[in-house]
Write a protein that holds these residues in place. Structure first.
Motif, PDB file in Angstrom:
ATOM      1  N   GLN A  38       0.778  -1.116  -0.161  1.00 37.75           N
ATOM      2  CA  GLN A  38       0.030  -0.114   0.050  1.00 37.75           C
ATOM      3  C   GLN A  38       0.838   1.282  -0.053  1.00 37.75           C
ATOM      4  O   GLN A  38       1.849   1.282   0.659  1.00 37.75           O
ATOM      5  N   LEU A  39       0.476   2.418  -0.719  1.00 36.72           N
ATOM      6  CA  LEU A  39       1.074   3.445  -0.820  1.00 36.72           C
ATOM      7  C   LEU A  39       0.185   4.645  -0.647  1.00 36.72           C
ATOM      8  O   LEU A  39      -0.766   4.826  -1.516  1.00 36.72           O
ATOM      9  N   VAL A  40       0.129   5.610   0.223  1.00 36.03           N
ATOM     10  CA  VAL A  40      -0.712   6.482   0.468  1.00 36.03           C
ATOM     11  C   VAL A  40       0.048   7.979   0.480  1.00 36.03           C
ATOM     12  O   VAL A  40       0.753   8.094   1.333  1.00 36.03           O
ATOM     13  N   GLU A  41      -0.373   8.822  -0.442  1.00 37.65           N
ATOM     14  CA  GLU A  41       0.063   9.770  -0.542  1.00 37.65           C
ATOM     15  C   GLU A  41      -0.721  10.988   0.264  1.00 37.65           C
ATOM     16  O   GLU A  41      -1.872  10.863   0.540  1.00 37.65           O
ATOM     17  N   SER A  42      -0.027  11.970   0.665  1.00 36.98           N
ATOM     18  CA  SER A  42      -0.830  12.971   1.487  1.00 36.98           C
ATOM     19  C   SER A  42       0.146  14.546   1.226  1.00 36.98           C
ATOM     20  O   SER A  42       1.241  14.232   0.745  1.00 36.98           O
ATOM     21  N   GLY A  43      -0.414  15.432   1.516  1.00 34.28           N
ATOM     22  CA  GLY A  43       0.297  16.731   1.547  1.00 34.28           C
ATOM     23  C   GLY A  43      -0.017  17.694   0.548  1.00 34.28           C
ATOM     24  O   GLY A  43       0.519  18.664   0.309  1.00 34.28           O
ATOM     25  N   GLY A  44      -0.912  17.146  -0.605  1.00 37.81           N
ATOM     26  CA  GLY A  44      -1.134  18.082  -1.649  1.00 37.81           C
ATOM     27  C   GLY A  44      -2.251  19.207  -1.066  1.00 37.81           C
ATOM     28  O   GLY A  44      -2.759  19.259   0.027  1.00 37.81           O
ATOM     29  N   GLY A  45      -2.427  20.296  -2.091  1.00 39.55           N
ATOM     30  CA  GLY A  45      -3.074  21.415  -1.528  1.00 39.55           C
ATOM     31  C   GLY A  45      -3.095  22.391  -2.595  1.00 39.55           C
ATOM     32  O   GLY A  45      -2.480  22.206  -3.747  1.00 39.55           O
ATOM     33  N   LEU A  46      -3.479  23.559  -2.153  1.00 38.55           N
ATOM     34  CA  LEU A  46      -3.556  24.828  -3.003  1.00 38.55           C
ATOM     35  C   LEU A  46      -2.232  25.732  -2.458  1.00 38.55           C
ATOM     36  O   LEU A  46      -2.107  25.895  -1.384  1.00 38.55           O
ATOM     37  N   ALA A  47      -1.508  25.994  -3.471  1.00 35.77           N
ATOM     38  CA  ALA A  47      -0.138  26.985  -3.356  1.00 35.77           C
ATOM     39  C   ALA A  47      -0.126  27.900  -4.167  1.00 35.77           C
ATOM     40  O   ALA A  47      -0.485  28.053  -5.560  1.00 35.77           O
ATOM     41  N   GLN A  48       0.555  29.067  -3.756  1.00 31.70           N
ATOM     42  CA  GLN A  48       0.502  30.203  -4.673  1.00 31.70           C
ATOM     43  C   GLN A  48       1.742  30.096  -5.375  1.00 31.70           C
ATOM     44  O   GLN A  48       2.823  29.451  -5.059  1.00 31.70           O
ATOM     45  N   PRO A  49       1.831  30.559  -6.400  1.00 30.58           N
ATOM     46  CA  PRO A  49       3.182  30.504  -7.339  1.00 30.58           C
ATOM     47  C   PRO A  49       4.570  31.119  -6.354  1.00 30.58           C
ATOM     48  O   PRO A  49       4.352  32.297  -5.865  1.00 30.58           O
ATOM     49  N   GLY A  50       5.646  30.365  -6.313  1.00 24.41           N
ATOM     50  CA  GLY A  50       6.421  30.733  -5.547  1.00 24.41           C
ATOM     51  C   GLY A  50       6.412  29.953  -4.285  1.00 24.41           C
ATOM     52  O   GLY A  50       7.443  30.118  -3.411  1.00 24.41           O
ATOM     53  N   GLY A  51       5.381  29.481  -3.935  1.00 21.65           N
ATOM     54  CA  GLY A  51       5.200  28.793  -2.475  1.00 21.65           C
ATOM     55  C   GLY A  51       5.810  27.568  -2.475  1.00 21.65           C
ATOM     56  O   GLY A  51       6.462  26.942  -3.355  1.00 21.65           O
ATOM     57  N   SER A  52       5.485  26.652  -1.445  1.00 21.37           N
ATOM     58  CA  SER A  52       6.099  25.495  -1.149  1.00 21.37           C
ATOM     59  C   SER A  52       4.844  24.605  -0.533  1.00 21.37           C
ATOM     60  O   SER A  52       3.781  25.011  -0.079  1.00 21.37           O
ATOM     61  N   LEU A  53       5.263  23.214  -0.781  1.00 18.66           N
ATOM     62  CA  LEU A  53       4.322  22.164  -0.299  1.00 18.66           C
ATOM     63  C   LEU A  53       5.324  21.005   0.017  1.00 18.66           C
ATOM     64  O   LEU A  53       6.183  20.874  -0.768  1.00 18.66           O
ATOM     65  N   ARG A  54       4.814  19.942   0.885  1.00 17.95           N
ATOM     66  CA  ARG A  54       5.593  18.862   1.372  1.00 17.95           C
ATOM     67  C   ARG A  54       4.640  17.690   1.008  1.00 17.95           C
ATOM     68  O   ARG A  54       3.763  17.660   1.776  1.00 17.95           O
ATOM     69  N   LEU A  55       5.040  16.757   0.098  1.00 20.68           N
ATOM     70  CA  LEU A  55       4.321  15.719   0.175  1.00 20.68           C
ATOM     71  C   LEU A  55       4.803  14.439   0.735  1.00 20.68           C
ATOM     72  O   LEU A  55       6.196  14.580   0.883  1.00 20.68           O
ATOM     73  N   SER A  56       3.900  13.646   1.316  1.00 22.08           N
ATOM     74  CA  SER A  56       4.509  12.264   1.929  1.00 22.08           C
ATOM     75  C   SER A  56       3.685  11.458   1.381  1.00 22.08           C
ATOM     76  O   SER A  56       2.763  11.218   0.626  1.00 22.08           O
ATOM     77  N   CYS A  57       4.411   9.844   1.476  1.00 19.78           N
ATOM     78  CA  CYS A  57       4.056   8.779   0.887  1.00 19.78           C
ATOM     79  C   CYS A  57       4.232   8.034   1.977  1.00 19.78           C
ATOM     80  O   CYS A  57       5.531   7.354   2.260  1.00 19.78           O
ATOM     81  N   ALA A  58       3.115   7.332   2.703  1.00 20.10           N
ATOM     82  CA  ALA A  58       3.369   6.091   3.521  1.00 20.10           C
ATOM     83  C   ALA A  58       3.208   4.727   2.839  1.00 20.10           C
ATOM     84  O   ALA A  58       2.100   4.708   2.229  1.00 20.10           O
ATOM     85  N   ALA A  59       4.307   4.112   3.173  1.00 18.68           N
ATOM     86  CA  ALA A  59       4.369   2.845   2.552  1.00 18.68           C
ATOM     87  C   ALA A  59       3.971   1.613   3.517  1.00 18.68           C
ATOM     88  O   ALA A  59       4.501   1.779   4.722  1.00 18.68           O
ATOM     89  N   SER A  60       3.645   0.496   3.110  1.00 21.10           N
ATOM     90  CA  SER A  60       3.280  -0.693   4.070  1.00 21.10           C
ATOM     91  C   SER A  60       3.232  -1.888   2.970  1.00 21.10           C
ATOM     92  O   SER A  60       3.014  -1.879   1.813  1.00 21.10           O
TER      93      SER A  60
END
Length: 124
Positions: free
Chosen positions: A3-25
């Motif tokens: 199983q691979l479950v991604e999280s951390g997406g969303g709306l960001a402004q140009p120039g902004g930052s986001l951090r995605l995670s993927c939990a594996a099992s």
């Protein structure tokens, strides 16, 4: 099962930052290379970045080099993608994928398991 479950997406402004995670099992995480890929609206699946199972090497698509950083915590069975200096063209559904050995491939068809994806939208 894997199983691979991604999280951390969303709306960001140009120039902004986001951090995605993927939990594996369901498999020995540290034994396998992992990658991030993305699919923008109306486009095909694009490989973005990969990291060896032991974390000894990382690779990036030219489109994200210098802006994105891939990492992993094998003790937590988690893959990360730090995305900085985001651009509207980074808007896509982002997937994590499991490789078939310690190394990684830049061809998306070389990956045998995929998560469901997390949406990233970059817009002002």
């Amino acid at each position: 099962q894997v199983q691979l479950v991604e999280s951390g997406g969303g709306l960001a402004q140009p120039g902004g930052s986001l951090r995605l995670s993927c939990a594996a099992s369901g498999f020995t995480f540290g034994n396998y290379g992992m990658s991030w890929a993305r699919q923008a609206p109306g486009k095909g699946l694009e490989w973005v970045s990969g990291i060896y199972g032991d974390g000894s090497a990382t690779y990036y698509a030219d489109s994200v080099k210098g802006r994105f950083t891939i990492s992993r915590d094998n003790a937590k069975n988690t893959l990360y993608l730090q995305m900085n200096s985001l651009k509207p063209e980074d808007t896509a559904l982002y997937f994590c994928a499991k490789g078939q050995g310690n190394s990684i491939a830049t061809i998306v068809h070389e990956y045998d398991y995929w998560g469901q994806g997390t949406q990233v939208t970059v817009s002002s």
